[in-house]
Design a protein around this motif. Structure first.
Motif, PDB file in Angstrom:
ATOM      1  N   VAL A  98       0.852  -1.187   0.000  1.00  0.00           N
ATOM      2  CA  VAL A  98       0.000   0.000   0.000  1.00  0.00           C
ATOM      3  C   VAL A  98       0.891   1.242   0.000  1.00  0.00           C
ATOM      4  CG1 VAL A  98      -1.610   1.331   1.413  1.00  0.00           C
ATOM      5  CG2 VAL A  98      -1.953  -1.131   1.106  1.00  0.00           C
ATOM      6  N   ASP A 103      -5.028   3.418  -3.075  1.00  0.00           N
ATOM      7  CA  ASP A 103      -4.893   1.958  -3.095  1.00  0.00           C
ATOM      8  C   ASP A 103      -6.011   1.291  -2.300  1.00  0.00           C
ATOM      9  OD1 ASP A 103      -2.535   2.187  -4.574  1.00  0.00           O
ATOM     10  OD2 ASP A 103      -1.280   2.251  -2.777  1.00  0.00           O
ATOM     11  N   ILE A 104      -6.374   1.883  -1.177  1.00  0.00           N
ATOM     12  CA  ILE A 104      -7.448   1.342  -0.352  1.00  0.00           C
ATOM     13  C   ILE A 104      -8.798   1.552  -1.028  1.00  0.00           C
ATOM     14  CG2 ILE A 104      -8.564   1.436   1.907  1.00  0.00           C
ATOM     15  CD1 ILE A 104      -5.679   0.505   2.091  1.00  0.00           C
ATOM     16  N   LEU A 122     -10.663  -4.387   5.248  1.00  0.00           N
ATOM     17  CA  LEU A 122      -9.361  -4.247   4.608  1.00  0.00           C
ATOM     18  C   LEU A 122      -8.295  -3.975   5.659  1.00  0.00           C
ATOM     19  CD1 LEU A 122     -10.232  -2.171   1.411  1.00  0.00           C
ATOM     20  CD2 LEU A 122      -9.782  -4.628   1.592  1.00  0.00           C
ATOM     21  N   ALA A 124      -4.044  -3.162   5.862  1.00  0.00           N
ATOM     22  CA  ALA A 124      -3.029  -2.583   4.983  1.00  0.00           C
ATOM     23  C   ALA A 124      -1.634  -2.792   5.549  1.00  0.00           C
ATOM     24  CB  ALA A 124      -3.286  -1.086   4.779  1.00  0.00           C
ATOM     25  N   ILE A 138      -3.714   7.894   4.719  1.00  0.00           N
ATOM     26  CA  ILE A 138      -4.234   6.530   4.634  1.00  0.00           C
ATOM     27  C   ILE A 138      -5.053   6.205   5.883  1.00  0.00           C
ATOM     28  CG2 ILE A 138      -3.627   4.085   4.478  1.00  0.00           C
ATOM     29  CD1 ILE A 138      -1.035   4.973   3.019  1.00  0.00           C
ATOM     30  N   SER A 147     -14.904   2.809   3.661  1.00  0.00           N
ATOM     31  CA  SER A 147     -13.590   2.447   3.126  1.00  0.00           C
ATOM     32  C   SER A 147     -13.208   1.009   3.465  1.00  0.00           C
ATOM     33  CB  SER A 147     -12.512   3.381   3.673  1.00  0.00           C
ATOM     34  OG  SER A 147     -12.178   3.048   5.016  1.00  0.00           O
ATOM     35  N   LEU A 149     -11.439   0.035   5.766  1.00  0.00           N
ATOM     36  CA  LEU A 149     -10.116  -0.057   6.386  1.00  0.00           C
ATOM     37  C   LEU A 149     -10.255  -0.269   7.888  1.00  0.00           C
ATOM     38  CD1 LEU A 149      -7.063   0.055   5.970  1.00  0.00           C
ATOM     39  CD2 LEU A 149      -7.189   2.528   6.341  1.00  0.00           C
TER      40      LEU A 149
END
Length: 291
Positions: A98, A103-104, A122, A124, A138, A147, A149
């Motif tokens: 990443v 990218d995410i 996700l 990373a 990020i 997202s 994340l």
């Protein structure tokens, strides 16, 4: 609010290693990362990906988290890894290399377009100089549930390789970057996992590294061998003393005379609402691991 999930010990298991895969159900780690990337030789990557169906069909009854690490999206295998992994609805997909928030976001779009449920989060890898330079932006994605994340993982070996920094046993030259990762993760509401310790035979050194990582604020550690699980579980678990103190704080704020107060006195010291939040998080962690 999602329930707390402990991530004290997170073991990489190569998707190409049948012997290691067969042991997953007996492991006491909090999570496993089924690895399609570094642990799999290029010639074996497609065959390893094809094993995901069987791995997730036999998901162990003991519900540890199961995450798939895919190859970098720019590689020959990454895009197909991502589509294959999303189909089996793992708890998370760990993204390699990443570099930017984009990218995410792009991976999140792929998951949405392929109807992956919101439960597929996700993770990373923070393993490149670009990732470190962009880590604040990020991490900010962690504040947006869309997202997906959920967690950062330190890739200390790759970071040392790409920067040329000397990887000493005490990690003195890496510590500033490790602390930067923890700070960014906290700003984004993300979990932060420490990188691996390569010498799995020296368990005393490993225990020291775990204790230092816990003191730096990491939530857990990524592992390369089952022998490392118990030390990680111990290091990242709250102590009996910390649990008892957290209960005192929670009980004190629950008293009628403290209702609505932002600050109270407890055993001769000032305790704020922020300490209550910390206590509640610690107690949730203790309950999740049966402490």
């Amino acid at each position: 609010m999602e329930p707390y999930r402990p991530r004290r010990s997170v073991l990489y298991v190569p998707a190409s290693n049948d012997k290691a895969l067969a042991k997953i159900a007996q492991l006491s780690c909090d999570a496993v990362i089924i690895d399609l990337e570094d642990a799999v030789a290029p010639a074996d990557k497609i065959a390893a990906r094809d094993k995901l169906a069987g791995i997730f069909a036999d998901r162990p009854a003991r519900r540890c988290e199961m995450v798939v690490r895919v190859n970098a999206l720019a590689s020959d295998w990454g895009a197909d890894d991502l589509l294959a992994a999303s189909k089996f609805e793992p708890d998370g997909i760990l993204l390699s290399k990443v570099a930017t928030p984009r990218d995410i976001l792009e991976v999140g779009d792929v998951l949405d377009d392929n109807f992956a449920p919101d439960s597929v989060k996700l993770w990373a890898m923070i393993e490149t100089p670009r990732a470190l330079l962009n880590i604040g932006a990020i991490a900010e994605l962690g504040r947006d549930p869309a997202s997906r994340l959920n967690c950062f993982v330190a890739g200390t070996n790759d970071l040392a390789k790409d920067t040329g920094v000397l990887a000493t046993p005490d990690r003195r030259y890496l510590v500033p970057w490790l602390m930067q990762m923890v700070l960014a993760a906290r700003a984004g509401g993300l979990d932060m996992l420490d990188g691996v310790a390569d010498d799995f035979r020296d368990l005393d050194a490993f225990a020291r590294e775990c204790a230092e990582a816990a003191a730096m604020g990491f939530d857990g550690k990524t592992l390369i061998h089952p022998a490392q699980v118990q030390a990680a579980n111990r290091a990242f678990a709250p102590s009996p003393e910390a649990i008892a103190e957290a209960r005192l704080v929670k009980e004190a704020f629950s008293l009628a005379e403290n209702a609505g107060k932002g600050v109270i006195a407890l055993n001769g010291r000032m305790v704020e609402r922020l300490h209550l939040a910390q206590a509640e998080k610690l107690l949730a962690k203790a309950a999740a691991i049966g402490a």
